[in-house]
Structure formats: structure tokens, C-alpha cells
Scaffold this motif. Sequence first.
Motif, PDB file in Angstrom:
ATOM      1  N   PRO A 135      41.322  37.508  42.428  1.00 39.85           N
ATOM      2  CA  PRO A 135      40.023  37.556  43.108  1.00 39.85           C
ATOM      3  C   PRO A 135      39.748  36.254  43.849  1.00 39.85           C
ATOM      4  O   PRO A 135      40.213  35.176  43.433  1.00 39.85           O
ATOM      5  N   ILE A 136      39.005  36.329  44.909  1.00 37.54           N
ATOM      6  CA  ILE A 136      38.701  35.138  45.695  1.00 37.54           C
ATOM      7  C   ILE A 136      37.844  34.159  44.897  1.00 37.54           C
ATOM      8  O   ILE A 136      37.848  32.947  45.168  1.00 37.54           O
ATOM      9  N   SER A 137      37.136  34.657  43.887  1.00 39.38           N
ATOM     10  CA  SER A 137      36.300  33.791  43.046  1.00 39.38           C
ATOM     11  C   SER A 137      37.131  32.824  42.199  1.00 39.38           C
ATOM     12  O   SER A 137      36.611  31.823  41.716  1.00 39.38           O
ATOM     13  N   SER A 138      38.415  33.137  42.011  1.00 34.51           N
ATOM     14  CA  SER A 138      39.273  32.275  41.190  1.00 34.51           C
ATOM     15  C   SER A 138      39.849  31.100  41.971  1.00 34.51           C
ATOM     16  O   SER A 138      40.497  30.224  41.397  1.00 34.51           O
ATOM     17  N   ILE A 139      39.612  31.079  43.274  1.00 30.31           N
ATOM     18  CA  ILE A 139      40.147  30.018  44.122  1.00 30.31           C
ATOM     19  C   ILE A 139      39.251  28.786  43.995  1.00 30.31           C
ATOM     20  O   ILE A 139      38.018  28.895  44.084  1.00 30.31           O
ATOM     21  N   PRO A 140      39.817  27.598  43.781  1.00 27.29           N
ATOM     22  CA  PRO A 140      38.998  26.375  43.721  1.00 27.29           C
ATOM     23  C   PRO A 140      38.148  26.210  44.975  1.00 27.29           C
ATOM     24  O   PRO A 140      38.597  26.533  46.083  1.00 27.29           O
ATOM     25  N   LYS A 141      36.931  25.738  44.790  1.00 34.55           N
ATOM     26  CA  LYS A 141      35.987  25.654  45.900  1.00 34.55           C
ATOM     27  C   LYS A 141      36.500  24.831  47.067  1.00 34.55           C
ATOM     28  O   LYS A 141      36.206  25.130  48.233  1.00 34.55           O
ATOM     29  N   GLU A 142      37.287  23.797  46.778  1.00 41.25           N
ATOM     30  CA  GLU A 142      37.770  22.937  47.859  1.00 41.25           C
ATOM     31  C   GLU A 142      38.799  23.640  48.746  1.00 41.25           C
ATOM     32  O   GLU A 142      39.093  23.172  49.855  1.00 41.25           O
ATOM     33  N   PHE A 143      39.340  24.787  48.275  1.00 42.73           N
ATOM     34  CA  PHE A 143      40.329  25.520  49.080  1.00 42.73           C
ATOM     35  C   PHE A 143      39.779  26.821  49.660  1.00 42.73           C
ATOM     36  O   PHE A 143      40.462  27.486  50.431  1.00 42.73           O
ATOM     37  N   GLN A 144      38.552  27.179  49.280  1.00 42.06           N
ATOM     38  CA  GLN A 144      38.023  28.467  49.715  1.00 42.06           C
ATOM     39  C   GLN A 144      37.814  28.540  51.225  1.00 42.06           C
ATOM     40  O   GLN A 144      37.860  29.624  51.802  1.00 42.06           O
ATOM     41  N   PHE A 145      37.603  27.403  51.878  1.00 43.91           N
ATOM     42  CA  PHE A 145      37.408  27.429  53.328  1.00 43.91           C
ATOM     43  C   PHE A 145      38.683  27.889  54.034  1.00 43.91           C
ATOM     44  O   PHE A 145      38.622  28.495  55.118  1.00 43.91           O
ATOM     45  N   ILE A 146      39.851  27.612  53.421  1.00 41.75           N
ATOM     46  CA  ILE A 146      41.117  28.063  54.004  1.00 41.75           C
ATOM     47  C   ILE A 146      41.176  29.588  53.997  1.00 41.75           C
ATOM     48  O   ILE A 146      41.577  30.219  54.984  1.00 41.75           O
ATOM     49  N   TYR A 147      40.743  30.171  52.885  1.00 43.83           N
ATOM     50  CA  TYR A 147      40.749  31.629  52.771  1.00 43.83           C
ATOM     51  C   TYR A 147      39.728  32.261  53.703  1.00 43.83           C
ATOM     52  O   TYR A 147      39.910  33.390  54.157  1.00 43.83           O
ATOM     53  N   SER A 148      38.657  31.549  53.984  1.00 37.30           N
ATOM     54  CA  SER A 148      37.640  32.081  54.897  1.00 37.30           C
ATOM     55  C   SER A 148      38.166  32.189  56.322  1.00 37.30           C
ATOM     56  O   SER A 148      37.616  32.929  57.140  1.00 37.30           O
TER      57      SER A 148
END
Length: 270
Positions: A202-215
Motif C-alpha cells: 500500500p502507498i501508506s507504507s511508503i516513508p513520507k520522505e519518498f512519497q513525493f516520488i510516487y506522486s
Amino acid sequence: MMSSVIKEIKYIFSQKSLINQFTKREILNRYKGSYLGIIWSFVTPLMMLTIYTFVFSVIFQARWDTNGETSKVEFAFILFTGLFVFNVFSEVVSQAPNLIIANSNYVKKVVFPLEILPIVALGSALFQALISYLILLVAMLILTGTFYWTALLFPIIILPLLLISLGLAWFLASLGVYIRDVGQIVSIVIPALMFMSPIFYPISSIPKEFQFIYSLNPITYIVEDMRRAIIWGQLPHWGAVIIELLIGLTISILGYIWFKKTRKGFADVL
């Protein structure tokens, strides 16, 4: 500019009969000579669903939520949805660099519309996706007794992915003629992109500092909305769908323009 785009769209639609003929041939050739034939279109996704579910839910003990409330059946559905959506993209894009090279006999035929080849590849991939989609709906109905009307939004949710895949296919099909290394690069990028998309987690498991990459990854939103509509009976995020659609239209138009501009040199290279 707009009149030119409309003219090209009309031209592509005028090739509908040829596109259907080539797509049907592509689908049949995929399983030509095998005993089960087109039945493999049903068997393959079922086998992959079983394998991935066993590996991630049994061996790795993966769960979709932190509370561990997701059953193995639901986990299988979640995983399968992400896989069949991504496979549309990966199948089209991975084939694209060799499309013109593999059909070089058509290049010198002035009357043959080379631009339909990426559309044929997309049609073949979409056929497989539709089978996987139907398998998922039937499995949900049998195993959980659920069917949500939001699952019928499948065509709308997947449309941006089709446009993105088609635009990239036009671009890569042309580029692959001039730079043969493109196919090798794509074969590396596709698996990397799969693991950079929320397919197995799930996208919620991605560390916050890397979530912008997934966005920045358009596949992320399409996969998430597909799960939301099919598995949980929720409406997609319409804002994301509209943005994705605009991105898809832009990529497909630019890819088509690139293809038309560069196809004049295909005969010289091949």
C-alpha cells in the motif's frame, strides 16, 4: 493545431477494420501452436494470481493493513488488480521499441499505416486485461459474494493508462528504429517501475520522505482508483482521473506527432 489533431483522429478511425484484423491476428498468434490456444489467456492470470499470492501472503506474511485484518483472499484480489493494470502498460511499452523493426516489411509499403502497430499492441494487451478483469469479478462474486457497481467504471479509470501507454509506444517504436539500445533500456526500466508502483504494497507504507516520488508516477493513481472501485466499492478520485486523462492525452498526442515526424527516415535506416 486542433483541426490537425481532429484530422489525424479521423484518419486513425478510418483504419478501424485494419486495426481489428491485426489485433485479432496478434491475439491468435500469441497462442498459435499450443494445445490450449486462447484458453491460456484465462489460465495464465489465474496461475500468476496463485503464485504471487502464495509468495507474498504465505512466505513473506505480507498484509495490506497494519492491523493484519486483510484476509488472504482479499490480499489476492488487491495484488491481482495492481498486476493486471500494470501489465497493460508493461506489455505495450516493452513491445514498442521493436514494433517497426519486427514489421520492417511494411515500412516500404507507402499505403500501409505504420501508426496502427502500437494501437494493435495496445488492443492485444487490453484484451488480456479485460479477461483478467472478468476473472477478478467472478472470483469476488464466488469467494466473497460481493459485486460493486463501481467496478463498471473500469473503462473510465483505465482510459488514461491506455492513452499514456499508446503515446509512449508511438515514441519508443520510432526511437527504437534509430537507437537499437532502447529495447534494452526499457527492459530494465519496466521492472523498476513496477516495484516503484504500489502493486505489492500500500502507498501508506511508503516513508513520507519518498512519497513525493510516487506522486509523480501516474500509474500509482490508476492502480489505487481501480482497487478502490472494484474491491472496496468506492468512487475513484475524480480530480486525479481528470488530471491523468489530460496527461494521457498530452502524451499520446506528442507521441503521435513524434512518430509522424520521424517515420520518413524508417526506410533509410532499415
